[in-house]
Design a protein around this motif. Sequence first.
Motif, PDB file in Angstrom:
ATOM      1  N   ASP A 231      64.337  47.536  36.941  1.00 46.18           N
ATOM      2  CA  ASP A 231      64.233  46.196  36.277  1.00 46.18           C
ATOM      3  C   ASP A 231      63.450  46.233  34.982  1.00 46.18           C
ATOM      4  O   ASP A 231      63.478  45.557  33.937  1.00 46.18           O
ATOM      5  N   ARG A 236      68.619  43.863  34.909  1.00 50.95           N
ATOM      6  CA  ARG A 236      69.124  42.607  34.971  1.00 50.95           C
ATOM      7  C   ARG A 236      69.851  42.335  33.720  1.00 50.95           C
ATOM      8  O   ARG A 236      70.890  41.363  33.901  1.00 50.95           O
ATOM      9  N   SER A 242      73.660  45.324  37.630  1.00 46.96           N
ATOM     10  CA  SER A 242      72.750  44.496  38.402  1.00 46.96           C
ATOM     11  C   SER A 242      73.633  43.691  39.491  1.00 46.96           C
ATOM     12  O   SER A 242      72.831  43.115  40.457  1.00 46.96           O
TER      13      SER A 242
END
Length: 313
Positions: A231, A236, A242
């Motif tokens: 992360d 993301r 993701s």
Amino acid sequence: MAAVPAGSADPNPPVIAVVGPTGSGKSDLAVHLALALDGEVINADAMQFYRGMDIGTAKITVAERRGVPHHLLDTMDVTEEASVSAFQADCRAAIRDIHGRGKRAILVGGSGLYVRAALDVLEFPGTDPGVRQRLEQEHETSGLPSLQERLQRIDPVSAGRLGDARRVIRALEVFELTGRPFSSFMPQREYFQPAVQIGLDVDRGILRERLAERVLKMVDAGLLEEVARLDAVGLRQGKTASRALGYAQFLKVLDGESDTAAAAEETIVATRQFARRQHTWFRADPRIHWLDWQDTDLVAKAAEICASPASVI
């Protein structure tokens, strides 16, 4: 494991592919076949392309590789988007390289479309960022049902198969660019070059329990910490990484939207569902030679199939 014969002297031997659902032991069989047949392994698991995604993808460790070279592992950052067409080119280049050195190329993975892209005659239509962006904006403003309705009119086959926005948008983009339905580009089970596929036939009840145990071991091994590390470097932002099983669920823990126990249970359910889809996908291919995943002579039987001219299509 029983001893098996040495590999073929054919300068352009058939590609070997080891396929089946997640958790069935594909990576282990591929290593044993490589040792038996003087081969090298090519990864066809889309999530194992990513550097740092080790625990959650059950990526084979260096020790477990037993000195067998592995190709297309750890080739991408988590912010990059995986591409089937790029994989096809990279995989076929790896096959040529391996065969050019007199070794056997052994493809292993449970990402069905990636396996088909490597083995089958499969054409990839181009892309247009402008068209893609416009369709993505339409999705944001009008919603997925509107796009699905349009796809149903121009390509009912794809409309019946595709349910997520990314694939629906891709199908509409292809039609705009080529005038052909996206479904017309699907492979027709025709090998690009001679190949033999070994499928691992699993006991579903045992596999269900095995998958649950594997997820819990991943949690104990530090899956949450791995997700936190990734992360920090852009997980993301990665359109492919993701969404990986386990990673999507444990991002919710980092956000305070879930806890470790709930994320683990959600991952177990999602992994079992994924395994069922993989089983359905591979069972639909009549060219696969199926072997019992728990057969004590599995390696010898698989090697025998790989050496038999009658097994090659």
